[in-house]
Design an enzyme around this catalytic site. Structure first.
Site, PDB file in Angstrom:
ATOM      1  N   GLU A 278      40.426  98.620  32.144  1.00 43.07           N
ATOM      2  CA  GLU A 278      39.330  97.647  32.283  1.00 43.07           C
ATOM      3  C   GLU A 278      39.654  96.358  31.529  1.00 43.07           C
ATOM      4  O   GLU A 278      39.303  95.259  31.979  1.00 43.07           O
ATOM      5  CB  GLU A 278      38.008  98.246  31.779  1.00 43.07           C
ATOM      6  CG  GLU A 278      37.464  99.363  32.647  1.00 43.07           C
ATOM      7  CD  GLU A 278      37.209  98.910  34.083  1.00 43.07           C
ATOM      8  OE1 GLU A 278      36.565  97.870  34.290  1.00 43.07           O
ATOM      9  OE2 GLU A 278      37.671  99.616  35.004  1.00 43.07           O
ATOM     10  N   TRP A 281      41.831  94.480  33.834  1.00 46.05           N
ATOM     11  CA  TRP A 281      41.061  93.845  34.925  1.00 46.05           C
ATOM     12  C   TRP A 281      40.509  92.497  34.444  1.00 46.05           C
ATOM     13  O   TRP A 281      40.557  91.501  35.170  1.00 46.05           O
ATOM     14  CB  TRP A 281      39.887  94.741  35.350  1.00 46.05           C
ATOM     15  CG  TRP A 281      40.178  95.651  36.504  1.00 46.05           C
ATOM     16  CD1 TRP A 281      40.305  97.005  36.470  1.00 46.05           C
ATOM     17  CD2 TRP A 281      40.350  95.277  37.885  1.00 46.05           C
ATOM     18  NE1 TRP A 281      40.552  97.484  37.728  1.00 46.05           N
ATOM     19  CE2 TRP A 281      40.581  96.461  38.619  1.00 46.05           C
ATOM     20  CE3 TRP A 281      40.319  94.052  38.576  1.00 46.05           C
ATOM     21  CZ2 TRP A 281      40.790  96.465  40.000  1.00 46.05           C
ATOM     22  CZ3 TRP A 281      40.532  94.057  39.947  1.00 46.05           C
ATOM     23  CH2 TRP A 281      40.767  95.243  40.648  1.00 46.05           C
ATOM     24  N   TRP A 310      26.781  83.801  56.930  1.00 47.34           N
ATOM     25  CA  TRP A 310      25.790  84.291  55.967  1.00 47.34           C
ATOM     26  C   TRP A 310      24.387  83.950  56.456  1.00 47.34           C
ATOM     27  O   TRP A 310      24.170  82.908  57.066  1.00 47.34           O
ATOM     28  CB  TRP A 310      26.012  83.666  54.596  1.00 47.34           C
ATOM     29  CG  TRP A 310      27.330  83.947  53.946  1.00 47.34           C
ATOM     30  CD1 TRP A 310      28.322  83.046  53.683  1.00 47.34           C
ATOM     31  CD2 TRP A 310      27.814  85.208  53.470  1.00 47.34           C
ATOM     32  NE1 TRP A 310      29.388  83.652  53.063  1.00 47.34           N
ATOM     33  CE2 TRP A 310      29.113  84.981  52.925  1.00 47.34           C
ATOM     34  CE3 TRP A 310      27.293  86.505  53.447  1.00 47.34           C
ATOM     35  CZ2 TRP A 310      29.871  86.002  52.366  1.00 47.34           C
ATOM     36  CZ3 TRP A 310      28.050  87.519  52.881  1.00 47.34           C
ATOM     37  CH2 TRP A 310      29.324  87.267  52.349  1.00 47.34           C
ATOM     38  N   ASN A 345      27.931  98.543  34.883  1.00 50.17           N
ATOM     39  CA  ASN A 345      28.980  98.051  35.781  1.00 50.17           C
ATOM     40  C   ASN A 345      28.935  98.682  37.174  1.00 50.17           C
ATOM     41  O   ASN A 345      29.114  97.998  38.180  1.00 50.17           O
ATOM     42  CB  ASN A 345      30.373  98.278  35.170  1.00 50.17           C
ATOM     43  CG  ASN A 345      31.452  97.576  35.979  1.00 50.17           C
ATOM     44  OD1 ASN A 345      31.394  96.369  36.176  1.00 50.17           O
ATOM     45  ND2 ASN A 345      32.404  98.324  36.489  1.00 50.17           N
ATOM     46  N   TRP A 363      27.527  85.523  48.696  1.00 51.13           N
ATOM     47  CA  TRP A 363      27.826  86.047  47.352  1.00 51.13           C
ATOM     48  C   TRP A 363      27.567  85.020  46.262  1.00 51.13           C
ATOM     49  O   TRP A 363      27.270  85.371  45.115  1.00 51.13           O
ATOM     50  CB  TRP A 363      29.284  86.525  47.270  1.00 51.13           C
ATOM     51  CG  TRP A 363      30.323  85.485  47.594  1.00 51.13           C
ATOM     52  CD1 TRP A 363      30.862  85.209  48.814  1.00 51.13           C
ATOM     53  CD2 TRP A 363      30.938  84.569  46.680  1.00 51.13           C
ATOM     54  NE1 TRP A 363      31.770  84.184  48.729  1.00 51.13           N
ATOM     55  CE2 TRP A 363      31.847  83.775  47.428  1.00 51.13           C
ATOM     56  CE3 TRP A 363      30.829  84.345  45.316  1.00 51.13           C
ATOM     57  CZ2 TRP A 363      32.625  82.766  46.849  1.00 51.13           C
ATOM     58  CZ3 TRP A 363      31.600  83.346  44.728  1.00 51.13           C
ATOM     59  CH2 TRP A 363      32.489  82.566  45.488  1.00 51.13           C
ATOM     60  N   TRP A 386      31.931  89.683  42.033  1.00 48.25           N
ATOM     61  CA  TRP A 386      31.150  89.335  43.215  1.00 48.25           C
ATOM     62  C   TRP A 386      32.030  89.210  44.456  1.00 48.25           C
ATOM     63  O   TRP A 386      31.683  89.691  45.533  1.00 48.25           O
ATOM     64  CB  TRP A 386      30.348  88.048  42.971  1.00 48.25           C
ATOM     65  CG  TRP A 386      29.019  88.386  42.378  1.00 48.25           C
ATOM     66  CD1 TRP A 386      28.678  88.401  41.055  1.00 48.25           C
ATOM     67  CD2 TRP A 386      27.866  88.839  43.091  1.00 48.25           C
ATOM     68  NE1 TRP A 386      27.386  88.837  40.901  1.00 48.25           N
ATOM     69  CE2 TRP A 386      26.853  89.098  42.125  1.00 48.25           C
ATOM     70  CE3 TRP A 386      27.572  89.041  44.435  1.00 48.25           C
ATOM     71  CZ2 TRP A 386      25.595  89.568  42.480  1.00 48.25           C
ATOM     72  CZ3 TRP A 386      26.309  89.507  44.793  1.00 48.25           C
ATOM     73  CH2 TRP A 386      25.335  89.764  43.817  1.00 48.25           C
TER      74      TRP A 386
END
Length: 479
Positions: A278, A281, A310, A345, A363, A386
């Site tokens: 993590e 990341w 969208w 998360n 988004w 996102w």
């Protein structure tokens, strides 16, 4: 005299710029209060409050080393060069030391400050600090930034085997200066202070951050892989706000995790390995910010997805924001965000996928709303998450992978404990009914809980069709 310009590095220990300045001679620290910039960046009021509270704590710690902390006001970063040039002139500063920050606006700001200072003979030194590796040092064989996390991680592992980033010692006390520290403002213009209950969840200060890190790596880290996806369990480190503000460093986190796992990051305890993953990341998304700056300009990482149709659906967006979608796991997660400044998360992915796939809402609407409420809001991580969920980003979920809020709820909150905590009106339902109250129906429904705003199957089909209609689904995101 040396000047350390503090930004998202509000700590004494393992602070590269602060240590470098103190090594060169008498040091003063400065922090710029920039409310106009914070508003422009959608920084959450609870995050700004957290910064100011941590500044108060840091000011006390610096005073014990006889390092004054000065506060200067510059509404936006455009005013930073002048504010810092004036301060350097006033104090006869020889060099300014900063820890590097990433993002288009941050890079532009630092370039302008460096130019202004060098014009008056003041050196501007930048240091790698909030990352383990310098952006541009982890590249593909063709010399480009990685777009796939697993490949990026593999190179990081190789580097960590040969050169583990070292921790930097805190400065020693210096001789007292005639300058006194400035008082820290209790709040910033345009930002309403959060509730005391929210503040109590996130005590300020380096001691608190280090205590959380020690507590987590002492034992809970062992179960991190198994426990981290269950929002009702205390399975995560609760360090993200401290990392985002720089109250603790990624190097400190890495060293603590390695210590708990006998120095291993690829073998041994799977919980520690997963947590280190993590951290990488987080690193990956910061490198993406540098390598592909369009993501910090509100653009999709995959340019072809900019053509997505969208929906303009303000009522659906408002229902999502206000926790009244009629889907308990979504609404409970959104309540958690607004009341605590944080969201688990796993649930960040679930609510993001619901907004972008089931509601087919851009988004960027979700990214902005999160930044306005998250105490751990971080441009790179928030944008990366996102875009992953929306299938517009790097290494993103395939567009046909759409989480079902109901199955996610049943899998990760089986007994409905998390849902019932945040939606007490559903406490009367049993563990099967609580995930989908609308299925109970009739007299057994929950009077003050709304029906779902969308049909999950039909909305899933609608999203799949929208993605299939893109001009080129398979184009690489490297244009």
């Amino acid at each position: 005299m040396q000047l350390t310009w503090l930004r998202t590095d509000l700590r004494l220990h393992d602070n590269t710029a602060l240590a470098a300045a103190a090594e060169r001679g008498p040091t003063v620290a400065v922090y710029l209060v920039t409310p106009g910039q914070w508003l422009a960046h959608d920084d959450a009021p609870c995050k700004v409050d957290f910064w100011l509270r941590n500044l108060q704590s840091l000011s006390l710690a610096l005073s014990e080393l006889n390092i004054p902390l000065l506060i200067r006001h510059a509404d936006t970063w455009d005013q930073a060069p002048q504010a810092l040039a004036d301060l350097c002139r006033e104090l006869s500063i020889e060099s300014v030391h900063v820890n590097e920050e990433y993002g288009v606006h941050e890079s532009r700001r630092d370039a302008a400050v460096a130019q202004a200072l060098e014009a008056q003979g003041v050196a501007f030194h930048r240091y790698l600090d909030q990352l383990l590796f310098q952006p541009g040092s982890i590249l593909t064989k063709t010399g480009t930034y990685f777009q796939v996390f697993s490949q990026f991680r593999k190179v990081c592992y190789t580097r960590l085997h040969t050169a583990l980033p070292r921790l930097v010692m805190a400065p020693k006390p210096q001789a007292p200066l005639k300058l006194k520290s400035d008082p820290i403002p209790e709040h910033a213009n345009g930002f309403v202070p959060p509730t005391e209950s929210l503040r109590a969840l996130w005590p300020a200060g380096e001691d608190e951050a280090r205590h959380r890190l020690e507590q987590f790596t002492d034992e809970p880290i062992n179960d991190y892989k198994d426990e981290r996806d269950f929002p009702a369990k205390p399975g995560t480190s609760q360090l993200s706000a401290y990392l985002a503000a720089g109250v603790v460093s990624p190097r400190q986190c890495l060293h603590a995790a390695l210590q708990s796992n006998q120095g291993e990051f690829e073998s041994g305890n799977i919980g520690a390995i997963t947590w280190i993953n993590e951290l990488l990341w987080r690193e990956f998304y910061k490198h993406i910010l540098v390598g592909y700056p369009r993501v910090s300009r509100h653009c999709a990482f995959r340019p072809e997805t900019e053509a997505l149709a969208w929906r303009n659906a303000p009522e659906d967006l408002a229902a999502w924001q206000e926790a009244r979608t009629g889907l308990p796991i979504i609404d409970a997660a959104m309540r958690q965000l607004q009341e605590t400044g944080w969201m688990h998360n796993r649930l960040r992915m679930v609510v993001a996928m619901f907004l972008t796939k089931n509601l087919l809402i851009d988004w960027r609407e979700g990214e902005r709303f999160f930044m306005r409420h998250l105490i751990d809001g971080d441009l790179a991580a928030n944008n990366g998450g996102w875009q992953w969920s929306a299938s517009t980003g790097t290494d993103s979920a395939p567009y046909f992978r759409i989480f079902s809020p109901l199955s996610q709820s049943e899998k990760f909150d089986g007994d409905g404990r998390f849902i019932k905590h945040w939606l007490p009106q559903l406490a009367v339902l049993n563990k099967k009914e609580v995930h989908n109250p609308s299925a109970v129906g009739g007299l057994f429904g929950v009077a003050d809980y709304p029906p779902p705003i969308v049909d999950l199957k039909k909305s899933r089909d609608r999203a799949l069709a929208a993605f299939r209609n893109l001009p080129s689904r398979h184009a690489a995101g490297d244009k």
